[in-house]
Motif scaffolding. Structure first.
Motif, PDB file in Angstrom:
ATOM      1  N   LEU A 127       0.829  -1.189   0.000  1.00  0.00           N
ATOM      2  CA  LEU A 127       0.000   0.000   0.000  1.00  0.00           C
ATOM      3  C   LEU A 127       0.869   1.245   0.000  1.00  0.00           C
ATOM      4  O   LEU A 127       1.983   1.242   0.526  1.00  0.00           O
ATOM      5  CB  LEU A 127      -0.911   0.016   1.231  1.00  0.00           C
ATOM      6  CG  LEU A 127      -1.828  -1.189   1.404  1.00  0.00           C
ATOM      7  CD1 LEU A 127      -2.632  -1.056   2.677  1.00  0.00           C
ATOM      8  CD2 LEU A 127      -2.757  -1.346   0.203  1.00  0.00           C
TER       9      LEU A 127
ATOM     10  N   TRP B 183      -8.859   1.618   1.289  1.00  0.00           N
ATOM     11  CA  TRP B 183      -9.026   0.337   0.593  1.00  0.00           C
ATOM     12  C   TRP B 183     -10.067   0.444  -0.512  1.00  0.00           C
ATOM     13  O   TRP B 183     -11.055   1.160  -0.396  1.00  0.00           O
ATOM     14  CB  TRP B 183      -9.471  -0.732   1.602  1.00  0.00           C
ATOM     15  CG  TRP B 183      -9.596  -2.088   1.002  1.00  0.00           C
ATOM     16  CD1 TRP B 183      -8.623  -3.033   0.882  1.00  0.00           C
ATOM     17  CD2 TRP B 183     -10.782  -2.650   0.409  1.00  0.00           C
ATOM     18  NE1 TRP B 183      -9.121  -4.142   0.268  1.00  0.00           N
ATOM     19  CE2 TRP B 183     -10.442  -3.952  -0.045  1.00  0.00           C
ATOM     20  CE3 TRP B 183     -12.074  -2.185   0.218  1.00  0.00           C
ATOM     21  CZ2 TRP B 183     -11.362  -4.781  -0.659  1.00  0.00           C
ATOM     22  CZ3 TRP B 183     -12.997  -3.009  -0.411  1.00  0.00           C
ATOM     23  CH2 TRP B 183     -12.640  -4.297  -0.835  1.00  0.00           C
TER      24      TRP B 183
ATOM     25  N   SER C 277      -9.095  -8.192  -2.768  1.00  0.00           N
ATOM     26  CA  SER C 277     -10.410  -8.502  -2.230  1.00  0.00           C
ATOM     27  C   SER C 277     -10.770  -9.952  -2.438  1.00  0.00           C
ATOM     28  O   SER C 277     -11.755 -10.421  -1.910  1.00  0.00           O
ATOM     29  CB  SER C 277     -11.467  -7.618  -2.896  1.00  0.00           C
ATOM     30  OG  SER C 277     -11.418  -7.733  -4.293  1.00  0.00           O
TER      31      SER C 277
END
Length: 293
Positions: free
Chosen positions: A57, A275, A293
């Motif tokens: 991330l 997210w 996901s």
């Protein structure tokens, strides 16, 4: 003769030790016992943080001033801010927190305050203009003159410091991109005039970097008029100038990348997106990487 009690081993305190073992990939701290079974104490591997480096991330930016000073300083203003940081955040948020919490859990004893949620946590967005006779709140305050907005925030939070609230309000107006985006949406709806149920749709799209979502541009902040046949998308944020009679506040989808920065403005003062379902695992050895996901 009295019956003999069943023997039970005395209770012992379970101690996991210090939480100071860093993941070799992302640096997240763990207890050593959280390592995956296949790894050793000398070379621990962890899967619950970044899945062995597959989840990458974008890092958060350095907090702008004065937020950085308030977070790390030791003067009276900084200490007061940290003691009421949740209240400051709520006063400056764009969306409201919709939640049913358990009021009974904190009634007994001097234990630490507990926030227990009953059901789902949700973020709600109202119209950009407050109804007649109702004081503006949340995103509506970013449409007003700063002095008016500050006074409204202080009216609801008289226990907080005015100078701190003013400094944080100015900071977010300058650095949080949704302050400008919401103001732009408000101006678009004002230009439309008296057309009822006109709306602005915020739809942010993934960019080349699968960790990021692009903010909407002027062309992408589109006005939708009634009867134009536009299909809705549950992941859009729909902004209206006035609340339609009888309509509830709009619930923002928790898979929208702006779900977190619109409420937790002091955690994401630059409006960093959170997210979203289009984040991919970093697996260069695979031709078709999997979605996170």
């Amino acid at each position: 003769m009295a019956a003999r009690r069943e023997y039970r081993d005395p209770e012992t305190r379970h101690d996991l030790g210090p939480m100071n073992v860093a993941c070799a990939h992302c640096g997240a701290l763990h207890w050593i016992d959280e390592r995956v079974a296949a790894s050793s104490k000398h070379a621990p591997e962890f899967g619950i943080c970044c899945n062995h480096g597959k989840v990458q991330l974008e890092g958060l930016h350095q907090p702008p001033e004065p937020l950085h000073r308030l977070l790390v300083g030791n003067d009276a203003q900084a200490q007061e801010f940290r003691s009421h940081i949740t209240q400051y955040n709520s006063a400056l948020a764009f969306t409201s927190l919709g939640v049913s919490d358990d009021k009974n859990i904190n009634k007994h004893g001097p234990n630490a305050w507990v926030f227990r949620i009953l059901g789902n946590l949700r973020h709600l967005s109202s119209a950009l203009t407050a109804p007649d006779g109702v004081s503006p709140s949340y995103a509506q305050l970013y449409m007003y003159d700063p002095s008016v907005a500050l006074q409204q925030r202080m009216n609801r939070n008289s226990n907080l410091r005015r100078d701190t609230m003013q400094a944080l309000q100015t900071m977010l107006t300058l650095f949080h991109p949704y302050a400008a985006i919401y103001k732009q949406a408000y101006e678009i709806l004002e230009d439309v005039g008296d057309v009822e149920e006109a709306e602005v749709r915020l739809r942010v799209m993934p960019g080349q970097d699968h960790r990021r979502y692009n903010l909407p541009t002027a062309e992408e902040v589109a006005v939708i008029l009634p009867g134009d046949g536009s299909a809705g998308d549950g992941r859009d944020i729909i902004l209206r100038n006035r609340q339609v009679n009888g309509a509830p506040m709009q619930r923002i989808s928790d898979i929208h990348p702006a779900y977190a920065p619109l409420y937790y403005v002091l955690l994401f003062p630059h409006g960093e997106h959170g997210w979203h379902p289009d984040i991919y695992l970093d697996e260069p050895e695979k031709a078709h990487p999997q979605r996170l996901s």
